[in-house]
Design an enzyme around this catalytic site. Sequence first.
Site, short mmCIF file in Angstrom:
data_model
loop_
_atom_site.label_atom_id
_atom_site.label_comp_id
_atom_site.label_asym_id
_atom_site.label_seq_id
_atom_site.Cartn_x
_atom_site.Cartn_y
_atom_site.Cartn_z
N HIS A 18 0.83 -1.20 0.00
CA HIS A 18 0.00 0.00 0.00
C HIS A 18 0.87 1.26 0.00
O HIS A 18 0.68 2.17 -0.81
CB HIS A 18 -0.90 -0.04 1.24
CG HIS A 18 -1.77 1.14 1.41
ND1 HIS A 18 -3.03 1.21 0.86
CD2 HIS A 18 -1.58 2.31 2.06
CE1 HIS A 18 -3.57 2.37 1.17
NE2 HIS A 18 -2.71 3.06 1.91
N GLU A 19 1.83 1.30 0.90
CA GLU A 19 2.72 2.47 1.00
C GLU A 19 3.61 2.60 -0.24
O GLU A 19 3.95 3.71 -0.65
CB GLU A 19 3.56 2.41 2.27
CG GLU A 19 2.75 2.49 3.54
CD GLU A 19 1.92 3.75 3.67
OE1 GLU A 19 2.33 4.82 3.15
OE2 GLU A 19 0.84 3.67 4.28
#
Length: 120
Positions: A18-19
């Site tokens: 996600h990051e």
Amino acid sequence: MITIAIFLLLLSILVLVHELGHFIAAKKLGVKAEEFGIGFPPRAKKLFKWRGTEFTLNWLPLGGFVRLRGEDPQIKLPRVIAEKTGFFWAQKIWKRTLILLAGVTMNMLLAIIVFSIAYA
């Protein structure tokens, strides 16, 4: 105990992917990523620096984070200067939206890849 370890490993992978989405989108759209952290602070070790981004290993091993320049709009700069120097808050709304949506998009891509491999 092993169930908890597997859960934490899978959660960390989801958060890191996600990051990574935020990180890639920010870099492509001209926003400076100051730090990409694996785990949550306090910082245990600086791993390396690449293209102006510090990659760090932190003590709490649950996921990670990306610290973008100008996430906190308290720095007082003219908007034009802040935009050209990669401050997140000074970017056009469509750029900020794409950066924010990139994290969810990466999670969806990961799900598609995992399910494709599982059902192949």
